[in-house]
Design a protein around this motif. Structure first.
Motif, PDB file in Angstrom:
ATOM      1  N   SER A   1      -8.205  43.945 -50.610  1.00 40.46           N
ATOM      2  CA  SER A   1      -9.176  43.335 -51.514  1.00 40.46           C
ATOM      3  C   SER A   1      -8.486  42.296 -52.387  1.00 40.46           C
ATOM      4  O   SER A   1      -7.411  42.556 -52.943  1.00 40.46           O
ATOM      5  CB  SER A   1      -9.824  44.396 -52.409  1.00 40.46           C
ATOM      6  OG  SER A   1     -10.775  43.800 -53.278  1.00 40.46           O
ATOM      7  N   GLY A   2      -9.093  41.116 -52.474  1.00 40.70           N
ATOM      8  CA  GLY A   2      -8.624  40.087 -53.398  1.00 40.70           C
ATOM      9  C   GLY A   2      -9.267  40.325 -54.751  1.00 40.70           C
ATOM     10  O   GLY A   2     -10.427  39.968 -54.965  1.00 40.70           O
ATOM     11  N   LEU A   3      -8.546  40.961 -55.643  1.00 40.11           N
ATOM     12  CA  LEU A   3      -9.146  41.411 -56.904  1.00 40.11           C
ATOM     13  C   LEU A   3      -9.471  40.254 -57.839  1.00 40.11           C
ATOM     14  O   LEU A   3     -10.577  40.114 -58.334  1.00 40.11           O
ATOM     15  CB  LEU A   3      -8.220  42.415 -57.591  1.00 40.11           C
ATOM     16  CG  LEU A   3      -8.767  43.091 -58.838  1.00 40.11           C
ATOM     17  CD1 LEU A   3     -10.026  43.881 -58.526  1.00 40.11           C
ATOM     18  CD2 LEU A   3      -7.706  44.011 -59.443  1.00 40.11           C
ATOM     19  N   ASN A   4      -8.477  39.400 -58.090  1.00 40.08           N
ATOM     20  CA  ASN A   4      -8.662  38.254 -58.980  1.00 40.08           C
ATOM     21  C   ASN A   4      -7.562  37.239 -58.718  1.00 40.08           C
ATOM     22  O   ASN A   4      -6.813  37.363 -57.749  1.00 40.08           O
ATOM     23  CB  ASN A   4      -8.675  38.701 -60.457  1.00 40.08           C
ATOM     24  CG  ASN A   4      -7.463  39.561 -60.807  1.00 40.08           C
ATOM     25  OD1 ASN A   4      -6.326  39.206 -60.500  1.00 40.08           O
ATOM     26  ND2 ASN A   4      -7.699  40.700 -61.430  1.00 40.08           N
TER      27      ASN A   4
ATOM     28  N   THR B   1     -11.922  35.203 -57.656  1.00 36.81           N
ATOM     29  CA  THR B   1     -12.361  36.544 -57.284  1.00 36.81           C
ATOM     30  C   THR B   1     -13.115  36.447 -55.958  1.00 36.81           C
ATOM     31  O   THR B   1     -13.317  35.352 -55.431  1.00 36.81           O
ATOM     32  CB  THR B   1     -13.275  37.166 -58.355  1.00 36.81           C
ATOM     33  OG1 THR B   1     -14.450  36.348 -58.499  1.00 36.81           O
ATOM     34  CG2 THR B   1     -12.548  37.256 -59.692  1.00 36.81           C
ATOM     35  N   TYR B   2     -13.539  37.593 -55.438  1.00 32.02           N
ATOM     36  CA  TYR B   2     -14.236  37.624 -54.152  1.00 32.02           C
ATOM     37  C   TYR B   2     -15.533  38.419 -54.260  1.00 32.02           C
ATOM     38  O   TYR B   2     -15.666  39.301 -55.118  1.00 32.02           O
ATOM     39  CB  TYR B   2     -13.358  38.278 -53.072  1.00 32.02           C
ATOM     40  CG  TYR B   2     -12.245  37.397 -52.558  1.00 32.02           C
ATOM     41  CD1 TYR B   2     -12.342  36.771 -51.322  1.00 32.02           C
ATOM     42  CD2 TYR B   2     -11.083  37.203 -53.307  1.00 32.02           C
ATOM     43  CE1 TYR B   2     -11.309  35.972 -50.840  1.00 32.02           C
ATOM     44  CE2 TYR B   2     -10.057  36.404 -52.835  1.00 32.02           C
ATOM     45  CZ  TYR B   2     -10.181  35.784 -51.601  1.00 32.02           C
ATOM     46  OH  TYR B   2      -9.166  34.984 -51.135  1.00 32.02           O
ATOM     47  N   GLN B   3     -16.455  38.097 -53.380  1.00 32.30           N
ATOM     48  CA  GLN B   3     -17.650  38.905 -53.179  1.00 32.30           C
ATOM     49  C   GLN B   3     -17.548  39.546 -51.790  1.00 32.30           C
ATOM     50  O   GLN B   3     -16.956  38.966 -50.876  1.00 32.30           O
ATOM     51  CB  GLN B   3     -18.909  38.049 -53.264  1.00 32.30           C
ATOM     52  CG  GLN B   3     -19.229  37.575 -54.675  1.00 32.30           C
ATOM     53  CD  GLN B   3     -19.748  38.691 -55.560  1.00 32.30           C
ATOM     54  OE1 GLN B   3     -20.628  39.451 -55.171  1.00 32.30           O
ATOM     55  NE2 GLN B   3     -19.198  38.796 -56.770  1.00 32.30           N
TER      56      GLN B   3
ATOM     57  N   ASN C   1       1.047  41.285 -56.837  1.00 33.91           N
ATOM     58  CA  ASN C   1       0.825  39.860 -57.101  1.00 33.91           C
ATOM     59  C   ASN C   1       0.084  39.212 -55.936  1.00 33.91           C
ATOM     60  O   ASN C   1       0.421  39.414 -54.770  1.00 33.91           O
ATOM     61  CB  ASN C   1       2.169  39.158 -57.321  1.00 33.91           C
ATOM     62  CG  ASN C   1       2.004  37.685 -57.654  1.00 33.91           C
ATOM     63  OD1 ASN C   1       1.807  36.859 -56.769  1.00 33.91           O
ATOM     64  ND2 ASN C   1       2.078  37.357 -58.928  1.00 33.91           N
ATOM     65  N   SER C   2      -0.945  38.439 -56.263  1.00 34.98           N
ATOM     66  CA  SER C   2      -1.825  37.882 -55.223  1.00 34.98           C
ATOM     67  C   SER C   2      -1.115  36.883 -54.311  1.00 34.98           C
ATOM     68  O   SER C   2      -1.627  36.559 -53.240  1.00 34.98           O
ATOM     69  CB  SER C   2      -3.041  37.202 -55.873  1.00 34.98           C
ATOM     70  OG  SER C   2      -2.635  36.177 -56.758  1.00 34.98           O
ATOM     71  N   GLU C   3       0.057  36.377 -54.720  1.00 37.26           N
ATOM     72  CA  GLU C   3       0.812  35.466 -53.871  1.00 37.26           C
ATOM     73  C   GLU C   3       1.664  36.214 -52.841  1.00 37.26           C
ATOM     74  O   GLU C   3       2.210  35.607 -51.927  1.00 37.26           O
ATOM     75  CB  GLU C   3       1.724  34.575 -54.718  1.00 37.26           C
ATOM     76  CG  GLU C   3       0.987  33.672 -55.704  1.00 37.26           C
ATOM     77  CD  GLU C   3       0.104  32.661 -54.995  1.00 37.26           C
ATOM     78  OE1 GLU C   3       0.501  32.172 -53.930  1.00 37.26           O
ATOM     79  OE2 GLU C   3      -0.990  32.379 -55.512  1.00 37.26           O
TER      80      GLU C   3
END
Length: 276
Positions: A168-171, A103-105, A214-216
């Motif tokens: 945003s990088g959600l998870n 995840t990200y802050q 998808n995060s990729e």
């Protein structure tokens, strides 16, 4: 005449000393802020990263208290995202860093300049970064967390609002891109995040558009000034059995768009985006 020249010399000397002091403080602040960015990047402990980010946010807030910060390039701060609106009235600062669980802050501020007055609004995450719903308006104290890379002005009759595009990088499984309308009050503070200006979407009028995938994958989202439209990859699941599970969604090499008409954005599917 001698008295006047002497007075002018004193005033000029004071201005030079003041400018020198401000430059020195700015240089020191830059060094401290970049050092915090570097420390967060190198740190392997999430709890320490989060504490350092709190300190970083405080330092950036102090830096932005200076009205001249709106014009400063901040080239020394390579990890700080900073973008201007097309009319040079709005400036958005945002940054992010990953945690061990993928995840990200985030951190962020928005500045608004009217005449010679610059107003700064902090973007505050209430508990942790989230994917915002499309069904309600938010405020700056309930931010979701994102990196913004474009912002532009929109006129609707006598009303003015801005559209920000972000990522945003959600998870570990999904990211999202966002189309976020931003409104300001008469004092230059952020009044709201979200506005019902998206039409013909096939569902209840949303306050914002969220594209989760998808995060990729890599998803395009940009503003085509020439055609006055926001265009983006059409997202579909890799197989119909995964419909509704966003971690299986990605671009299918067609494109959709929202086209601006009298201050509202009308949805069109499968546009020709060869010149995007």
């Amino acid at each position: 005449m001698d008295y006047l020249l002497k007075h002018i010399k004193i005033v000029l000397t004071c201005i030079i000393l003041l400018c020198s002091s401000l430059n020195a403080i700015g240089a020191e602040d830059y060094s401290q802020i970049q050092s915090l960015f570097d420390s967060i990047k190198e740190c392997r402990h999430d709890s320490l990263k989060i504490k350092m980010n709190e300190r970083l946010t405080q330092k950036i807030a102090l830096l932005l208290e200076n009205p001249s910060s709106f014009e400063m390039p901040f080239e020394e701060l390579q990890n700080l995202g900073k973008i201007y609106s097309d009319d040079k009235v709005v400036r958005i600062y945002s940054w992010a860093f990953p945690l061990e669980d993928k995840t990200y802050q985030y951190g962020g501020f928005i500045q608004y300049k009217q005449k010679n007055i610059v107003t700064t609004t902090p973007l505050i995450i209430e508990t942790e970064p989230i994917k915002p719903g499309e069904d309600k308006k938010l405020d700056s104290n309930h931010w979701y967390g994102a990196l913004y890379y474009k912002v532009f002005k929109v006129k609707k009759k006598k009303e003015i609002y801005y559209i920000a595009l972000g990522w945003s990088g959600l998870n570990a499984a999904t990211d999202f891109k966002i189309i976020e309308p931003i409104q300001f009050n008469k004092n230059g503070k952020v009044q709201s995040l979200g506005k019902m200006v998206f039409k013909e979407t096939g569902k209840k009028a949303p306050y914002r558009i969220v594209l989760e995938y998808n995060s990729e994958g890599k998803v395009a989202l940009d503003y085509d000034v020439q055609n006055s439209r926001i265009q983006f990859d059409h997202l579909t699941p890799i197989d119909p059995i995964y419909t509704g599970i966003r971690s299986y969604y990605g671009p299918d090499f067609t494109y959709d768009a929202f086209t601006l008409k009298k201050g509202d954005w009308y949805f069109t599917e499968n546009i020709d985006a060869r010149n995007r």
